[in-house]
Structures are given as structure tokens and as C-alpha cells.
Design an enzyme around this catalytic site. Structure first.
Site, PDB file in Angstrom:
ATOM      1  N   GLY A 179       3.952   2.731   3.618  1.00 54.55           N
ATOM      2  CA  GLY A 179       5.083   3.251   4.000  1.00 54.55           C
ATOM      3  C   GLY A 179       6.400   2.239   4.305  1.00 54.55           C
ATOM      4  O   GLY A 179       7.098   2.457   5.139  1.00 54.55           O
ATOM      5  N   ARG A 180       6.529   1.269   3.622  1.00 55.04           N
ATOM      6  CA  ARG A 180       7.266  -0.073   3.653  1.00 55.04           C
ATOM      7  C   ARG A 180       7.181  -0.450   5.315  1.00 55.04           C
ATOM      8  O   ARG A 180       8.248  -0.648   5.903  1.00 55.04           O
ATOM      9  CB  ARG A 180       8.918   0.455   3.466  1.00 55.04           C
ATOM     10  CG  ARG A 180       9.205   0.426   1.759  1.00 55.04           C
ATOM     11  CD  ARG A 180      10.662   0.509   1.413  1.00 55.04           C
ATOM     12  NE  ARG A 180      11.414   1.366   2.169  1.00 55.04           N
ATOM     13  CZ  ARG A 180      11.851   2.502   1.839  1.00 55.04           C
ATOM     14  NH1 ARG A 180      11.422   3.104   0.663  1.00 55.04           N
ATOM     15  NH2 ARG A 180      12.708   3.339   2.472  1.00 55.04           N
TER      16      ARG A 180
ATOM     17  N   ARG B  16       8.890  -4.298   5.972  1.00 53.80           N
ATOM     18  CA  ARG B  16       7.862  -5.151   5.793  1.00 53.80           C
ATOM     19  C   ARG B  16       8.200  -6.593   6.128  1.00 53.80           C
ATOM     20  O   ARG B  16       9.329  -7.186   5.854  1.00 53.80           O
ATOM     21  CB  ARG B  16       7.607  -4.780   4.223  1.00 53.80           C
ATOM     22  CG  ARG B  16       6.783  -3.867   3.922  1.00 53.80           C
ATOM     23  CD  ARG B  16       6.446  -3.622   2.423  1.00 53.80           C
ATOM     24  NE  ARG B  16       8.123  -3.222   1.962  1.00 53.80           N
ATOM     25  CZ  ARG B  16       8.175  -2.788   0.823  1.00 53.80           C
ATOM     26  NH1 ARG B  16       7.236  -2.962  -0.114  1.00 53.80           N
ATOM     27  NH2 ARG B  16       9.474  -2.491   0.325  1.00 53.80           N
TER      28      ARG B  16
ATOM     29  N   THR C 272      15.787   7.902   0.990  1.00 56.90           N
ATOM     30  CA  THR C 272      14.798   7.387   1.549  1.00 56.90           C
ATOM     31  C   THR C 272      15.192   6.280   2.560  1.00 56.90           C
ATOM     32  O   THR C 272      14.476   6.043   3.667  1.00 56.90           O
ATOM     33  CB  THR C 272      13.929   6.421   0.411  1.00 56.90           C
ATOM     34  OG1 THR C 272      12.755   5.764   0.889  1.00 56.90           O
ATOM     35  CG2 THR C 272      14.880   5.519  -0.291  1.00 56.90           C
TER      36      THR C 272
ATOM     37  N   LYS D 277      11.244  -8.943  -2.352  1.00 58.66           N
ATOM     38  CA  LYS D 277       9.863  -9.808  -2.614  1.00 58.66           C
ATOM     39  C   LYS D 277      10.027 -11.345  -3.153  1.00 58.66           C
ATOM     40  O   LYS D 277       9.344 -12.147  -2.795  1.00 58.66           O
ATOM     41  CB  LYS D 277       9.108  -8.992  -3.444  1.00 58.66           C
ATOM     42  CG  LYS D 277       8.416  -7.628  -2.932  1.00 58.66           C
ATOM     43  CD  LYS D 277       7.354  -6.997  -3.830  1.00 58.66           C
ATOM     44  CE  LYS D 277       6.979  -5.710  -3.021  1.00 58.66           C
ATOM     45  NZ  LYS D 277       6.328  -4.583  -3.692  1.00 58.66           N
TER      46      LYS D 277
ATOM     47  N   ASP E  96      13.424  -1.066   5.692  1.00 61.64           N
ATOM     48  CA  ASP E  96      12.229  -1.746   5.146  1.00 61.64           C
ATOM     49  C   ASP E  96      11.876  -2.723   6.221  1.00 61.64           C
ATOM     50  O   ASP E  96      12.432  -3.618   6.760  1.00 61.64           O
ATOM     51  CB  ASP E  96      12.457  -2.795   3.883  1.00 61.64           C
ATOM     52  CG  ASP E  96      11.331  -3.190   3.166  1.00 61.64           C
ATOM     53  OD1 ASP E  96      10.403  -3.101   3.662  1.00 61.64           O
ATOM     54  OD2 ASP E  96      11.574  -3.394   1.959  1.00 61.64           O
TER      55      ASP E  96
ATOM     56  N   GLU F 204       0.737  -1.204   0.064  1.00 66.36           N
ATOM     57  CA  GLU F 204       0.150   0.028  -0.188  1.00 66.36           C
ATOM     58  C   GLU F 204       0.855   1.146   0.159  1.00 66.36           C
ATOM     59  O   GLU F 204       1.929   1.254   0.633  1.00 66.36           O
ATOM     60  CB  GLU F 204      -1.009  -0.028   1.157  1.00 66.36           C
ATOM     61  CG  GLU F 204      -1.673   1.317   1.146  1.00 66.36           C
ATOM     62  CD  GLU F 204      -2.767   1.364   2.619  1.00 66.36           C
ATOM     63  OE1 GLU F 204      -2.314   0.441   3.388  1.00 66.36           O
ATOM     64  OE2 GLU F 204      -3.523   1.972   2.815  1.00 66.36           O
ATOM     65  N   CYS F 205       0.598   2.197  -0.819  1.00 66.80           N
ATOM     66  CA  CYS F 205       0.984   3.641  -0.873  1.00 66.80           C
ATOM     67  C   CYS F 205       0.061   4.432  -1.070  1.00 66.80           C
ATOM     68  O   CYS F 205      -0.395   4.838  -2.424  1.00 66.80           O
ATOM     69  CB  CYS F 205       2.160   3.654  -1.952  1.00 66.80           C
ATOM     70  SG  CYS F 205       2.780   5.092  -2.182  1.00 66.80           S
TER      71      CYS F 205
END
Ligand SMILES: Nc1nc(O)c(N)c(N[C@@H]2O[C@H](COP(=O)(O)O)[C@@H](O)[C@H]2O)n1
Ligand SMILES: [Zn+2]
EC number: 3.5.4.25
Length: 350
Positions: free
Chosen positions: A243-244, A278, A264, A304, A276, A203-204
Site C-alpha cells: 500500500g505504498r 515508502r 489514490t 525509485k 507515498d 508488495e501489492c
């Protein structure tokens, strides 16, 4: 009042709980069409009767054949019938992961076979029956509820999602560990033996819904959906990892630091987060629900690729998704390549 699910006809709601529901079960290289077929065949020693029941066109026909040969039922049948039923109901769900997910999704509600014809397997129609099938189903549910991948996400509901590219079927899941709500948008028919084209899209809000040019998310989302429709089938997983993984408000804090010169990765780290945050492990639950064992994965992100592989899913092909480079995200994309290992062609980030 007890929270109860009453099931009976396979075409009605919760009909998948019925032994009459279609659910192929492979045993010793033989595929039984329903648990009902298998159960009735086990009543007999005569292989010709067993074969006739196996060949029955419908579970009702299998049931009727067992009545027709009632005088040839084996002597110990009444002692073993419950064990036979427990075994085949377990196999039904073990071999049909979608059904196991649906069973787990019934939570802790009481499962009752509402049968006016049967007071042993069912409730006898008036609630006075033993509901032995319902009890077995609850035992089997208990087993799967504590087991991965069934305990990773909980399927809630599905509905159509018409889009500018085509109509997807949208499946809603709740991640058990966090309560986050995730989606799988399925286009076309998925063949379990053919790897579908998929995307794990994090999601972003700013990119996906607000047309932000600071990142490449919105551009990738549109292209991924278009590619899936052009491929004829596939799945877009929409993962609520804004947002990662640091959330929307923290992403705005990170953007603020980037406006002051941080890249970033530095911005995340200055806020006290990893670059990150996630975790994709719950995706295994959604992939198993959809019976996906191998994929063609649209991504540039090596994390991923690793996430899918560690879910036990084979990546037949990685499909690059290089979209939306513009003056506002030039440095962001360069940092993604340099610090997060994203696989971009040189021309894409020059
Ligand atoms: N924490 C954070 N800082 C930034 O500068 C960002 N642009 C983002 N964006 C988030 O990253 C995810 C997409 O990245 P991938 O393309 O999947 O690697 C998505 O969650 C954005 O919200 N986050
Ligand atoms: Zn974004």
C-alpha cells in the site's frame, strides 16, 4: 550454553570465515587469492620467497611453502604477526561485501576456529587454544555491524524458486530498522562489471496474488520476471511495502475512499498519510550483498530512480514497464502520472 560457530574447512558451513576461503584481496594493484597467501608471504623479507608464496596454486601450498622456508622467517615476525592478521582479515571483508554481510549475519555468536593443529589462531581442537583468529573476526564483525550498508539488512538464507518463466535463486533478508522481511530473486549469474536488469517491486497483495485489476502491480510483476529471464540474468527485489508503505488494511481503507470518488493520492491524505510513505534506503544493503554497482532499472516511478541513485548505484538505463492498463485502473494510472510523476507514454493512459 554459549552460542558458538565453529569453523575450519573452507568448504564446510561458515567456511567463509577461514583464511583458506577464496576471497580476492587487492593491495598495491596486486590481487592475493586468499588472506592465507598474504599472511604467509609477510613472514619473509626475500622477495623471491614472497613471490613464490603469492604464486601458490592453493592456500595449503602457501602454508607449506612458509614451513619450507621456516629458517628465513624475519626476526620480528612473532611481534607483528597478529597485526598482520588483523589487517588482512579486515581487508578480506572490506573488499568482499558479500562476505562482510555474511560475517555480520552471524550476529553476536562466538566465532571459533576449531583447529586441532593450532592452539594460537585456533582453539587447539579441545577448546584450550587462544582462538586468536576467532577474536579478530569478532572485532572485524563489530566494525561492520555498525556500518552502512551492512547494518541495513541482515541476510538469512537462500533457496531455489522455480517459476513459470525460469528458476530464480531467492535470497531472504530482514530489514534491521523495521524487522520487515524482503526478497531478492536472482536469475542467472550476475557479473559485477555488467549492469543487471532489475526491478524494485513494492508488495501489492491484491495485485500480485489476487489478480486485482484496480492497479498495474500484478501485470508489472509478471512482465518484470519474464523480462529478467529473457535478458539471461537480473534481479527482482520484492519489497514488503504494501500500500505504498501504509499497509494492507489502510490500503483497503484508501480503496474504500476511492470507491466514493477520491483519487489514490487524496485517499492516502484523507487517512492522514503522505501520498507515498515508502522508504527505499534499506535496498542499499541488498544491492551491496549482491555486489551490484550499476543497473538497468525497470520502472516508471521517478522516486525509485532517485532511490537507486541515492544508494550510490548508477542507472545505466531506465526501462519503462507499462503493463495492465484497463478500465478499472484508468483513473488510478492517470493520477499516478499527474500527481506522482510516473513516466507513461500518452497512448498508455489515454
Ligand atoms: N496507498 C495505496 N493506494 C492505492 O490506491 C494503491 N493502489 C496502492 N497500491 C500500492 O502501491 C504500490 C505500487 O506502486 P508503484 O507502482 O511501485 O508506484 C504497492 O505497494 C501497492 O500495494 N497503495
Ligand atoms: Zn497494486
Amino acid at each position: 550454553m554459549i552460542d558458538e560457530i565453529k569453523f575450519y574447512e573452507p568448504q564446510d558451513s561458515y567456511g567463509f570465515l577461514s583464511n583458506f576461503a577464496p576471497a580476492p584481496i587487492t593491495l598495491s594493484d596486486v590481487v592475493w587469492p586468499t588472506s592465507e597467501h598474504y599472511y604467509h608471504a609477510q613472514k619473509f623479507v626475500d622477495p623471491a620467497i614472497q613471490q613464490q608464496i603469492f604464486n601458490a596454486e592453493t592456500p595449503d601450498e602457501a602454508f607449506n611453502l612458509s614451513r619450507q622456508y621456516a629458517d628465513q622467517v624475519k626476526d620480528d615476525w612473532m611481534e607483528v604477526r597478529e597485526a598482520v592478521m588483523r589487517y588482512i582479515v579486515f581487508e578480506k571483508f572490506r573488499q568482499n561485501p558479500r562476505l562482510a554481510h555474511l560475517l555480520v549475519s552471524t550476529g553476536d555468536r562466538v566465532l571459533t576456529e576449531h583447529s586441532h593443529k593450532d592452539a594460537f589462531w585456533g582453539d587447539g581442537g579441545d577448546g584450550s587454544g587462544r582462538n586468536t583468529l576467532g577474536k579478530i573476526l569478532m572485532e572485524v564483525r563489530n566494525y561492520f555491524s555498525n556500518k552502512e550498508p551492512y547494518n541495513l539488512v541482515h541476510f538469512v538464507e537462500s533457496a531455489k524458486l522455480p517459476t513459470q518463466w525460469g528458476t530464480f535463486q531467492m535470497y531472504g533478508f530482514v530489514e534491521q530498522a523495521t524487522g520487515k522481511e524482503h526478497l531478492a530473486l536472482v536469475y542467472g549469474d550476475l557479473d559485477p562489471d555488467t549492469p543487471p536488469l532489475i526491478r524494485l517491486h513494492s508488495e501489492c497483495l491484491t495485485g500480485d496474488a489476487l489478480f486485482s485489476a484496480r492497479c498495474d502491480c500484478g501485470f508489472q510483476l509478471s512482465r518484470a520476471m519474464e523480462n529478467i529471464v529473457n535478458a539471461g540474468s537480473g534481479v527482482l527485489f520484492y519489497l514488503r511495502q504494501e500500500g505504498r508503505g501504509i499497509g494492507l488494511i489502510n490500503k483497503i481503507r484508501a480503496y474504500h475512499l476511492q470507491d466514493q470518488g477520491a483519487d489514490t493520492v487524496e485517499a492516502n491524505e484523507r487517512l492522514g498519510f503522505a501520498a507515498d510513505m515508502r522508504d527505499y534506503s534499506f535496498c542499499r544493503g541488498m544491492l551491496s550483498f549482491l555486489n551490484i554497482k550499476s543497473v538497468n532499472l525497470m520502472t516508471n516511478n521517478p522516486r525509485k530512480v532517485r532511490a537507486i541513485e541515492s544508494a550510490g548505484i548508477k542507472i545505466e538505463k531506465r526501462v519503462p514497464l507499462q503493463e495492465g492498463n484497463n478500465p478499472h485502473n484508468e483513473n488510478y494510472l492517470k493520477t499516478k502520472a499527474a500527481k506522482l510523476g510516473h513516466m507513461f507514454d500518452k497512448e498508455f493512459i489515454k
